[in-house]
Design an enzyme around this catalytic site. Structure first.
Site, mmCIF file in Angstrom:
data_model
loop_
_atom_site.group_PDB
_atom_site.id
_atom_site.type_symbol
_atom_site.label_atom_id
_atom_site.label_comp_id
_atom_site.label_asym_id
_atom_site.label_seq_id
_atom_site.Cartn_x
_atom_site.Cartn_y
_atom_site.Cartn_z
ATOM 1 N N ALA A 31 66.016 60.990 24.095
ATOM 2 C CA ALA A 31 64.525 60.030 24.289
ATOM 3 C C ALA A 31 64.966 59.121 24.320
ATOM 4 C CB ALA A 31 63.328 60.954 24.113
ATOM 5 N N CYS B 83 58.756 43.383 34.308
ATOM 6 C CA CYS B 83 58.067 42.043 33.354
ATOM 7 C C CYS B 83 58.076 40.851 34.518
ATOM 8 C CB CYS B 83 59.261 41.824 32.537
ATOM 9 S SG CYS B 83 58.666 42.437 31.112
#
Length: 821
Positions: free
Chosen positions: A281, A44
């Protein structure tokens, strides 16, 4: 025997899982594969390193392979790509990218955290381009940084208006690069609804970003130096950033036979297990449950990945923890604005057919009496039956995200709008108001559910006016100058109770004020008295956001030129060699000083002027246009409380240019109205409307006693000192009190002339003024005379401009008729 856990992918999800596993169980064998060099970095923060807000590249690296391996006793294999999952034998096949060695590794439990990859559509000419980049990881960042440092691009095209696209547009702009932002949809920042994102659209243009909406890229030409759009337009550029979204990296899962969604996201259950119970996952690759709608969706954000990593580790260690879903809470910096959102937006709720109500408020970031109280636009969506919060959005300069954080917490905690009324936040004037915006949203929403008020939305306004519906504007008359809706009936809130008899109970009144608060008060009054009414939610402000943004987009080339001029000044180009302080001087003082200073300067030199006269901003624009000097920009300095203009002196005019200028046909009429006598005022407006009817551009410049003609009959009470109050008592209050120049006879003369005018079908003065304004006659009040006579702008009728001598001279210069009355 200890269990072996294999994790594919690092960064937020994989690294969080590995660290939590080790904290939970020292005996576990943990192997992490990462095909890239870096296992944990601040993705970010990448745009801000490119824009040099973050100075050191090392600050982006959160964990090194060596450091994390040693700290958590992990077997980390970076630069190693897993190329297959062998579910039956519970192994993975991996390739060491440095040596080319291919081998298998067994597992008891497998965790997939492969992330997502940037979407790269097959656009014609793309393969021949060397200046197209995407931004997802450290190598991408290094490539972009190197290109900018070496090639020094002057122009850039950012394709895609998502969070990364906007952040890169800002950071490229900060490097002095001219940026064009292209978005194929009708808005940037998809999580926001159109009226909220319109604030962002206007701000981007204000900051110098060229914004192109509803137009996609058709082709790249000249090796990326030209971008051709679907509309046929083309843009020359040195640098291109492709930022149109990401797709889940789910190839391994598909090839292993795991279930995936239509979009390719890996499907998981509440415990984040795939269709194989031994394979988990998480992160950008999975389809998560939307917490509000309970739909399966893809939300590639950092918080969900970190949270999911902890839950996966807990479940592997036998704790059986469910993932509750994702709100999609997000925040972005867009130049001066903070933009934040949580939950579902209105577009999503409409698509799902969900019952909802929307409300808009415009509170200040903190107590209004404490300096720097910037307004914030908030939108809340809620269920009108249960009061359940469905989503929220906020746009403002400061204090935005802390309220969206509260609303996100309330949403996850399944609080209702009634609970928002009881949210007890910290309060002190520099930080908040006694009633926090979150409380205000709760009160407003409760009023709707409880039937105290019915609301209409901003997008309903244009279709309202008709035989059965009336827009009732309850703002003060002087506020109409900030914008109004055609056909609206204006009755200020303070006068509404006394004028209820003029309204019809057969009509529905759509009540409007600036932000909706006075509209609510008026709606309650009308409803209690038996009138049908709806309050226009968010007032004119919310409605205007969309209208203003559309206008800004259409006129952005003009705004961009002005912005670029100002940026040149700030960067040192067109730097002001001279500065002039005219604060305290009244018109024509500032203009005279500017004239004297420019006379001493050479062509091309730049002057910065500070002035406190409110008419200066308009005067200097007219003066520069008349004198052929370039006005680079005008702004208001909040700290100095002064208007600042930057002027570049124009080249001296040659004889031929002067002749050409003199040969321009003049088609205007200018009247200086000095007298406040009724008969002279009538004459002035008769001449003005007559001139306007012939197609002339007419300006009436009112000075001294003539200012009394512009006063409105129901003028508001304004603060005046002793001398101004004395003047006010001695001067006529409005046109109805004007006397005659001859035969006034204690007021009998004006009454007689009005009767004669009525008898002969001649409009009264007020009607003449209205007709003149409707025909485009410009009314200008002399700022200096206003100051001397203690007359305030708020006392004038709608549409009066404040100006000075330069405004008059600018109009007179283009006039073939110039009169003094």
């Amino acid at each position: 025997m200890s269990k072996k856990i294999v994790i594919i992918g690092g960064v937020a999800g994989g690294a969080s899982t590995a660290a939590r596993l080790r904290r939970m169980d020292e005996a576990l064998e943990i192997i992490m594969f990462e095909k890239g060099e870096y296992i944990s970095f601040a993705n970010c923060g990448l745009p801000y390193y490119i824009g040099e807000t973050i100075k050191e590249r090392s600050q982006l690296i959160l964990q090194s392979v060596e450091g994390m391996s040693r700290k958590f006793n992990l077997d980390i294999r970076n630069l190693t790509e897993v190329i297959a999952i062998n579910r039956e034998e519970k192994t993975v096949t991996a390739t060491d990218l440095r040596t080319g060695k291919v081998y298998k590794e067994s597992y008891n439990e497998l965790v997939l955290s492969p992330g997502a990859t940037p979407i790269k559509p097959g656009i014609e000419g793309m393969d021949e381009c060397s200046n197209i980049f995407t931004l997802r990881n450290i190598p991408d960042t290094d490539n972009i940084k190197h290109y900018i440092d070496v090639m020094k691009p002057q122009t850039a095209v950012v394709i895609g208006g998502g969070f990364i696209g906007l952040e890169m547009a800002e950071n490229l702009h900060a490097l002095g690069i001219e940026v064009t932002l292209i978005e194929a949809g009708n808005q940037v920042m998809a999580p926001l609804d159109i009226e909220m994102v319109s604030i962002v659209h206007s701000h981007l243009i204000e900051k110098g970003i060229r914004l192109i909406l509803e137009d996609g890229v058709k082709a790249f030409e000249n090796k990326g130096k030209k971008v051709v759009l679907q509309s046929g337009k083309s843009i020359e550029t040195d640098f291109i950033l492709l930022s149109i979204g990401v797709k889940p990296e789910s190839r391994l899962a598909k090839e292993a036979g795991l279930e995936v969604s239509e979009r390719g996201s890996i499907l998981v259950n509440d415990y984040l297990q795939t269709s194989d119970e031994h394979i988990y996952a998480l992160g950008d690759a999975i389809a998560v449950k939307d917490f509000v709608s309970e739909e399966k969706t893809m939300i590639p954000l950092a918080w969900p990945a970190n949270r999911q990593g902890r839950i996966v580790a807990n479940n592997i260690c036998g704790r059986q923890e469910k993932y509750k879903g994702t709100l999609g809470s997000s925040v972005a910096k867009v130049f001066d604005y903070t933009v934040a959102t949580t939950g579902n937006n209105e577009k999503t709720l409409k698509r799902l057919g969900r019952s909802y109500k929307a409300i808009h408020i415009h509170p200040s970031a903190h107590a209004g009496y404490y300096p720097g109280a910037f307004p914030i636009a908030y939108k809340l969506l809620f269920d009108p039956q249960t009061g359940k919060i469905l989503g929220a959005q906020g746009v403002g300069i400061e204090g935005v995200e802390k309220r969206i954080d509260i609303l996100a917490t309330a949403l996850k905690g399944e609080l209702t709008i009634y609970d928002l009324q009881d949210v007890e936040v910290c309060y002190a004037p520099p930080y908040n108001s006694a009633k926090d915006p979150v409380n205000m949203l709760g009160y407003y929403a409760a009023n709707i559910i409880e039937g105290l008020v019915e609301v209409a939305q901003w997008y309903e306004v244009d279709g309202v006016v008709g035989e059965e519906n009336v827009i009732l504007d309850v703002r003060e008359e002087f506020e109409l100058a900030t914008g109004k809706i055609d056909g609206a009936l204006n009755i200020p809130l303070g006068q509404l109770r006394d004028k209820l008899g003029t309204l019809s109970k057969d009509k529905t009144y759509y009540v409007m004020c600036q932000v909706g608060q006075r509209g609510y008060v008026a709606s309650r009054l009308l409803k209690e008295q038996g009138y049908k009414c709806k309050n226009i939610d968010g007032g004119l402000k919310t409605y205007s956001y969309v209208k203003r943004a559309k206008s800004d987009i259409e006129q952005q080339e003009t705004k961009l030129r002005m912005q670029q001029n100002m940026e040149q000044v700030e960067r040192g180009e067109n730097r002001s060699e001279y500065e002039l302080d005219t604060c305290g001087l009244q018109c024509p003082g500032p203009i005279s000083k500017v004239y004297e200073q420019l006379e001493k300067m050479k062509a091309g030199e730049v002057l910065k002027v500070n002035a406190s006269d409110p008419g200066f901003a308009k005067d200097i624009e007219a003066w520069c246009e008349t004198t052929h000097n370039a006005l680079l920009g005008v702004n208001f300095d909040k700290k100095r409380k002064a208007f600042t203009a930057t002027i570049k002196k124009g080249a001296e005019q040659g004889e031929e240019k002067q002749k050409a200028s003199m040969a321009v046909q003049k088609n205007g009429a200018t009247l200086v109205v000095f007298s406040g006598d009724l008969d002279k005022a009538i004459a002035a407006f008769i001449i003005a409307t007559g001139a306007a009817a012939t197609g002339k551009e007419v300006t009436l410049f009112f000075t001294f006693w003539g200012l009394n003609i512009l006063k409105k009959k129901d003028k508001p009470k304004v603060e005046k000192d002793f001398m101004e109050t004395m003047f006010d008592k001695m001067l006529p209050s409005h046109t109805g009190q004007l006397g005659l120049s001859h035969m006034n006879m204690g007021g009998m003369g004006p009454k007689m002339i009005k009767q004669i005018m009525q008898k002969h079908g001649v409009d009264d003065l007020d009607t003449m003024i209205e007709n003149a304004c409707r025909m485009g006659v410009k009314l200008v009040a002399c700022a200096m005379s206003m100051e001397l006579m203690g007359i305030k702008k708020e006392e004038f009728i709608d549409g009066v401009e404040i100006g000075g001598v330069a405004t008059y001279l600018g109009a007179a210069d283009n006039s073939e008729l110039n009169l003094f009355i």
